[in-house]
Design a protein around this motif. Structure first.
Motif, short mmCIF file in Angstrom:
data_model
loop_
_atom_site.label_atom_id
_atom_site.label_comp_id
_atom_site.label_asym_id
_atom_site.label_seq_id
_atom_site.Cartn_x
_atom_site.Cartn_y
_atom_site.Cartn_z
N PHE A 1 9.83 4.93 3.58
CA PHE A 1 10.49 6.20 3.25
C PHE A 1 9.77 7.31 4.02
O PHE A 1 9.00 8.07 3.46
CB PHE A 1 10.49 6.43 1.73
CG PHE A 1 11.36 5.45 1.00
CD1 PHE A 1 12.72 5.68 0.87
CD2 PHE A 1 10.84 4.27 0.50
CE1 PHE A 1 13.54 4.77 0.24
CE2 PHE A 1 11.66 3.36 -0.15
CZ PHE A 1 13.00 3.60 -0.27
N SER A 2 10.05 7.35 5.30
CA SER A 2 9.43 8.31 6.22
C SER A 2 9.81 9.73 5.84
O SER A 2 10.73 9.95 5.04
CB SER A 2 9.91 8.03 7.65
OG SER A 2 11.30 8.30 7.72
N GLU B 1 8.03 3.78 -5.94
CA GLU B 1 6.66 3.35 -6.25
C GLU B 1 6.37 2.11 -5.43
O GLU B 1 7.21 1.21 -5.36
CB GLU B 1 6.54 3.07 -7.74
CG GLU B 1 5.13 2.82 -8.21
CD GLU B 1 5.00 2.97 -9.72
OE1 GLU B 1 3.92 3.36 -10.15
OE2 GLU B 1 5.97 2.68 -10.45
N GLY B 2 5.21 2.09 -4.81
CA GLY B 2 4.86 0.94 -3.98
C GLY B 2 4.61 -0.31 -4.80
O GLY B 2 5.19 -1.36 -4.56
N THR C 1 0.83 -1.21 0.00
CA THR C 1 0.00 0.00 0.00
C THR C 1 0.86 1.26 0.00
O THR C 1 2.07 1.20 0.26
CB THR C 1 -0.90 0.03 1.25
OG1 THR C 1 -0.05 0.10 2.41
CG2 THR C 1 -1.78 -1.21 1.33
N HIS C 2 0.21 2.36 -0.28
CA HIS C 2 0.89 3.65 -0.24
C HIS C 2 1.42 3.93 1.17
O HIS C 2 2.47 4.53 1.35
CB HIS C 2 -0.06 4.74 -0.71
CG HIS C 2 0.63 5.99 -1.18
ND1 HIS C 2 1.46 6.01 -2.26
CD2 HIS C 2 0.62 7.25 -0.69
CE1 HIS C 2 1.94 7.22 -2.43
NE2 HIS C 2 1.45 7.99 -1.49
N TRP C 3 0.68 3.47 2.16
CA TRP C 3 1.09 3.63 3.55
C TRP C 3 2.43 2.93 3.80
O TRP C 3 3.29 3.45 4.52
CB TRP C 3 0.01 3.07 4.48
CG TRP C 3 0.41 3.12 5.91
CD1 TRP C 3 0.33 4.18 6.76
CD2 TRP C 3 0.98 2.04 6.67
NE1 TRP C 3 0.81 3.83 8.01
CE2 TRP C 3 1.21 2.52 7.97
CE3 TRP C 3 1.31 0.73 6.38
CZ2 TRP C 3 1.76 1.73 8.97
CZ3 TRP C 3 1.86 -0.06 7.38
CH2 TRP C 3 2.07 0.45 8.66
N MET C 4 2.63 1.78 3.20
CA MET C 4 3.89 1.04 3.38
C MET C 4 5.06 1.81 2.78
O MET C 4 6.16 1.79 3.32
CB MET C 4 3.78 -0.35 2.77
CG MET C 4 2.79 -1.24 3.50
SD MET C 4 2.48 -2.78 2.64
CE MET C 4 3.88 -3.72 3.17
N LEU D 1 10.98 -0.02 -6.80
CA LEU D 1 9.66 -0.65 -6.84
C LEU D 1 9.57 -1.53 -5.60
O LEU D 1 10.12 -2.62 -5.56
CB LEU D 1 9.47 -1.46 -8.13
CG LEU D 1 8.12 -2.14 -8.30
CD1 LEU D 1 6.97 -1.12 -8.19
CD2 LEU D 1 8.06 -2.87 -9.63
N LEU D 2 8.91 -0.99 -4.59
CA LEU D 2 8.91 -1.60 -3.27
C LEU D 2 8.32 -3.01 -3.27
O LEU D 2 8.87 -3.92 -2.62
CB LEU D 2 8.16 -0.71 -2.28
CG LEU D 2 8.43 -0.91 -0.81
CD1 LEU D 2 9.91 -0.71 -0.49
CD2 LEU D 2 7.60 0.05 0.01
#
Length: 165
Positions: free
Chosen positions: A21-22, A49-50, A13-16, A90-91
């Protein structure tokens, strides 16, 4: 196209991305790009990009293919001296790709970029996103400093802050 890959992309997810990457990591990445660009005339862009969109995922698009698309979309190729470099993460695939403009790529070659990607992927697997990204940027900067040394003040052609897609 494997089922594991599809599941990883659906679950990333975008949250991840924001957790990996805080804000502090993104600030450190931006500062590293700004600092390294003071020593060379190249241009560096960092994009994360997630996961791939479903159509790209079903087509079996690779991280490399997507990185080339992002290179174009972010106009990294449009630098004045053909010396733009994109570091793409690409996470979901845990993949790092470096796409360099033709001027830089001719001088560094695929082997030079792959070594940097491998080191970053190793750091990311250990959860060291900030350190892996900063060290990767510094390694890219070493190549750019050799081939495109700073010649006075340079124009900042790409954003220093990481791009979250």
């Amino acid at each position: 196209m494997g089922i594991r890959r599809i599941i990883r992309h659906l679950l990333t997810t975008h949250w991840m991305v924001r957790r990996a990457f805080s804000p502090g990591a993104r600030a450190a990445i931006g500062q590293a790009i700004k600092a390294c660009e003071a020593g060379h005339a190249g241009a560096v862009c960092f994009a994360v990009e997630g996961a791939l969109h479903s159509a790209a995922l079903l087509r079996g698009q690779s991280a490399r293919e997507r990185a080339i698309e992002v290179f174009s979309q972010l106009r990294v190729w449009d630098t004045g001296h053909n010396n733009g470099v994109l570091i793409y993460v690409l996470l979901a695939d845990r993949a790092v790709e470096i796409v360099a403009d033709r001027g830089v790529h001719e001088k560094v070659g695929e082997t030079g970029w792959q070594a940097i990607c491998a080191a970053m992927e190793t750091a990311f697997r250990q959860g060291a996103y900030r350190d892996g990204a900063v060290k990767g940027i510094q390694a890219v900067a070493q190549h750019l400093t050799i081939h495109y040394p700073a010649i006075g003040p340079s124009r900042d052609e790409l954003p220093d802050a990481p791009v979250i897609l």
